[in-house]
Structures are given as C-alpha cells and as structure tokens.
Design a protein around this motif. Structure first.
Motif, short mmCIF file in Angstrom:
data_model
loop_
_atom_site.label_atom_id
_atom_site.label_comp_id
_atom_site.label_asym_id
_atom_site.label_seq_id
_atom_site.Cartn_x
_atom_site.Cartn_y
_atom_site.Cartn_z
N GLY A 49 1.21 -1.31 0.01
CA GLY A 49 -0.47 -0.15 0.08
C GLY A 49 0.71 1.16 -0.04
O GLY A 49 1.68 1.66 0.13
N LYS A 50 0.11 2.37 -0.63
CA LYS A 50 0.83 3.62 -0.53
C LYS A 50 1.38 3.92 0.51
O LYS A 50 1.60 4.84 1.20
N ALA A 51 -0.54 3.77 1.48
CA ALA A 51 0.38 4.61 3.12
C ALA A 51 1.89 3.81 3.58
O ALA A 51 2.89 4.33 4.52
N ALA A 52 1.87 2.93 3.22
CA ALA A 52 3.06 1.61 4.00
C ALA A 52 4.31 2.47 3.24
O ALA A 52 5.30 2.90 4.27
N PHE A 53 4.09 2.67 2.44
CA PHE A 53 5.10 3.62 1.53
C PHE A 53 5.19 4.97 1.93
O PHE A 53 6.90 4.83 2.14
N ALA A 54 4.64 5.31 2.09
CA ALA A 54 4.19 6.46 2.92
C ALA A 54 5.55 6.55 4.02
O ALA A 54 6.33 6.78 4.12
N GLU A 55 5.04 5.84 4.64
CA GLU A 55 5.71 5.16 6.27
C GLU A 55 7.05 5.51 5.87
O GLU A 55 7.88 5.98 6.85
N PHE A 56 7.38 4.49 5.22
CA PHE A 56 9.01 4.14 4.41
C PHE A 56 9.73 5.16 4.42
O PHE A 56 10.65 5.14 4.47
N LEU A 57 9.05 6.14 3.82
CA LEU A 57 10.06 7.17 3.08
C LEU A 57 9.93 8.13 4.08
O LEU A 57 11.16 9.08 4.33
N LYS A 58 9.67 8.38 4.94
CA LYS A 58 9.49 8.83 6.61
C LYS A 58 10.52 8.57 7.34
O LYS A 58 11.94 9.71 8.03
N HIS A 59 10.38 7.02 7.10
CA HIS A 59 11.44 6.85 8.07
C HIS A 59 12.82 6.68 7.07
O HIS A 59 14.31 8.04 8.11
N MET A 60 13.21 6.73 5.85
CA MET A 60 13.98 6.69 5.08
C MET A 60 15.12 8.06 5.02
O MET A 60 16.61 8.24 4.95
N GLU A 61 14.01 9.57 5.24
CA GLU A 61 14.45 10.50 5.48
C GLU A 61 14.26 10.94 6.73
O GLU A 61 15.71 11.20 6.91
N ARG A 62 14.21 10.34 7.78
CA ARG A 62 14.84 10.03 8.93
C ARG A 62 16.66 9.67 8.96
O ARG A 62 17.04 10.44 9.03
N CYS A 63 16.76 8.71 8.47
CA CYS A 63 17.85 7.97 8.58
C CYS A 63 18.44 7.78 7.84
O CYS A 63 19.74 8.09 7.85
N TYR A 64 18.34 8.65 6.44
CA TYR A 64 19.98 8.12 5.30
C TYR A 64 19.09 9.94 4.51
O TYR A 64 17.75 10.38 4.79
N LYS A 65 20.62 10.52 4.02
CA LYS A 65 20.26 11.12 2.75
C LYS A 65 21.05 10.51 1.89
O LYS A 65 22.00 10.63 1.83
N GLU A 66 20.11 10.33 0.99
CA GLU A 66 21.06 9.24 -0.42
C GLU A 66 20.45 10.24 -1.79
O GLU A 66 19.51 11.07 -1.93
N ARG A 67 20.99 9.50 -2.41
CA ARG A 67 20.94 10.20 -4.34
C ARG A 67 22.01 8.92 -4.75
O ARG A 67 22.71 8.52 -4.67
N LEU A 68 21.16 8.86 -5.68
CA LEU A 68 21.69 7.70 -7.01
C LEU A 68 21.57 8.54 -7.98
O LEU A 68 21.61 9.27 -8.67
N GLU A 69 23.00 7.61 -8.90
CA GLU A 69 23.34 8.44 -9.88
C GLU A 69 24.22 6.95 -10.78
O GLU A 69 24.26 6.04 -9.86
N ASP A 70 24.29 7.12 -12.00
CA ASP A 70 24.79 6.14 -12.77
C ASP A 70 23.61 5.24 -13.20
O ASP A 70 23.69 4.07 -13.01
N ILE A 71 21.60 5.57 -13.23
CA ILE A 71 21.27 5.04 -13.35
C ILE A 71 20.40 3.78 -14.18
O ILE A 71 20.95 4.67 -15.96
#
Length: 140
Positions: A49-71
């Motif tokens: 579900g989108k709600a669970a994914f949104a919660e995952f994003l909040k958690h990730m934002e709190r713990c990590y700052k990430e950028r993807l390269e060479d996609i």
C-alpha cells in the motif's frame, strides 16, 4: 496485446520515479505507485500500500540522505516488468533499528530494483543491495 510504446512508457515512469527520489519529492514518487503497491524491502518484509510506502519514506528521510547516480533503466517489451541499476551515494544520519550507530558516515553502494507495472503505475518494487558492504562502509 503489446503496445509499441509500452517499453517507452515503462522507462518514462521509472525515470519520473527516480528523478522524484533524487529531488526528495516524496509525493512525486507516490504518484508513480499503484494504491496497492507491494514493496519488498531489501532483506526485510513485504509491505503493501501507498500509506505503508509513505511511512517507509519518512523513516528513510530521518535515517538517510541518498542520491542515486549512474541510473540504468530497462523494461520488457510489454512494459509490465522493469529494472533499475544504480549507485547509491548516501549519508547515514540517524541510527536505524538493528544497524550500527549513525554519526554522519558516508557510503557508496551499488544497488538495483525489480519492478512490476500495470495501468501506468508501479505495482511492485523489490530492492536489492549488499547490506554487508554497507555495514563495512559505515562501521569503518
């Protein structure tokens, strides 16, 4: 019946999704997902579900700052399956439960995702990266 544009549409959807990720535009990422998206977290459980994914994003934002390269994005001819390969450039901001203590460590980590697509939305996202490699980088 396969539409000639199906592969192109799938690649465009993934490009929007990963551009939103790199911009920190979580709402833009969520717009690319089906309401019942299945998210297979690397070495973790499936959440639905989108709600669970949104919660995952909040958690990730709190713990990590990430950028993807060479996609690199790939898609099947019918546009129902796709994959992405990239290199994660990150900073470990806050200690994540069950993982080493965070103190701003940086890491560079190859990763990938397998995705299912239907109705112009991502319906499944399965992430893969080497947790042992990440752990070695942040423990030093």
């Amino acid at each position: 019946m396969t539409s000639p544009a199906a592969r192109t549409d799938a690649i465009a959807l993934l490009a929007r999704y990963y551009a939103a990720f790199n911009a920190g535009h979580w709402e833009g990422m969520l717009e690319c997902l089906s309401d019942d998206v299945a998210h297979d977290i690397n070495q973790g459980e499936r959440v639905v579900g989108k709600a669970a994914f949104a919660e995952f994003l909040k958690h990730m934002e709190r713990c990590y700052k990430e950028r993807l390269e060479d996609i690199v994005l790939m898609a099947s001819e019918d546009g129902t399956r796709a994959s992405a390969e990239f290199v994660v450039h990150g900073e470990y901001l806050a200690t994540d439960e069950g993982l080493p203590e965070a103190n701003g460590q940086t890491y560079v980590l190859p990763a990938g995702a397998f995705l299912a697509i239907a109705g112009g939305k991502i319906t499944r996202l399965t992430m893969y990266y080497n947790l042992g490699d990440w752990t070695k980088q942040v423990v030093g």
